[in-house]
Scaffold this motif. Sequence first.
Motif, short mmCIF file in Angstrom:
data_model
loop_
_atom_site.label_atom_id
_atom_site.label_comp_id
_atom_site.label_asym_id
_atom_site.label_seq_id
_atom_site.Cartn_x
_atom_site.Cartn_y
_atom_site.Cartn_z
N GLU A 74 1.86 9.00 -6.59
CA GLU A 74 1.93 10.19 -6.51
C GLU A 74 3.31 10.49 -7.63
N MET A 127 -1.61 12.99 -4.11
CA MET A 127 -1.35 11.72 -3.20
C MET A 127 -2.76 11.32 -2.72
N LEU A 128 -2.89 9.81 -2.64
CA LEU A 128 -3.98 9.22 -2.48
C LEU A 128 -4.08 9.36 -0.95
N VAL A 129 -5.37 9.32 -0.40
CA VAL A 129 -5.82 9.36 1.06
C VAL A 129 -6.53 8.24 1.21
N GLU A 130 -6.68 7.73 2.60
CA GLU A 130 -7.39 6.71 3.05
C GLU A 130 -8.82 7.09 2.81
N ILE A 152 0.84 4.19 -2.93
CA ILE A 152 1.09 5.76 -2.69
C ILE A 152 2.06 6.33 -3.28
N ARG A 153 3.30 5.89 -3.14
CA ARG A 153 4.40 6.44 -3.67
C ARG A 153 4.25 6.54 -5.28
N LYS A 171 0.85 -1.08 -0.12
CA LYS A 171 -0.19 0.17 -0.10
C LYS A 171 0.80 1.17 -0.15
N ASP A 172 1.90 1.15 0.63
CA ASP A 172 3.08 2.39 0.83
C ASP A 172 3.48 2.54 -0.71
N ILE A 190 -8.01 3.36 1.50
CA ILE A 190 -7.61 2.43 0.32
C ILE A 190 -7.69 1.03 0.53
N THR A 200 -9.66 3.27 -4.55
CA THR A 200 -9.81 4.35 -3.38
C THR A 200 -10.37 5.39 -4.45
#
Length: 133
Positions: free
Chosen positions: A68, A74-77, A64-65, A60-61, A79, A93
């Motif tokens: 971006e 930037m993705l937000v929860e 997100i990276r 998941k990290d 997710i 998401t």
Amino acid sequence: KSLFENWRGYMSEAKDSENVSKAVIIKDDGALLLLRSTGQKFSGKWDLPGGHIHVGEDPKDGLIREVEEETGVMLVEPIEKLYTEDNITFYKTRMPDGEITLSHEHEEHKFVTHKNIPENMSGKFKRAIKKAL
């Protein structure tokens, strides 16, 4: 060392793994974000945002990276993990606020509805979209 120096050192040493994280990103109106690839292997094909995660990185990290890096947003929860197929973990998401700025990996982006998913796209990605909806 400062925290920034440690982080920068980690980023320069990070190695891609064989594992991939991809996201079905959905706007409030139900439209899905697609990116058109410029890479030699998949040039011109429509793609879901995401890519190879680094060795030892949480999927998941890594998602997100990668999102971006590819889109500038930037993705937000929340997710939500959908499933894993082969080496690809798919997530769902919502589209975050912000303007899309594409990296060199993609030449175009568009939002589509579930009714007009392009043919020029991997069957794995189409299955993930169907599952997300």
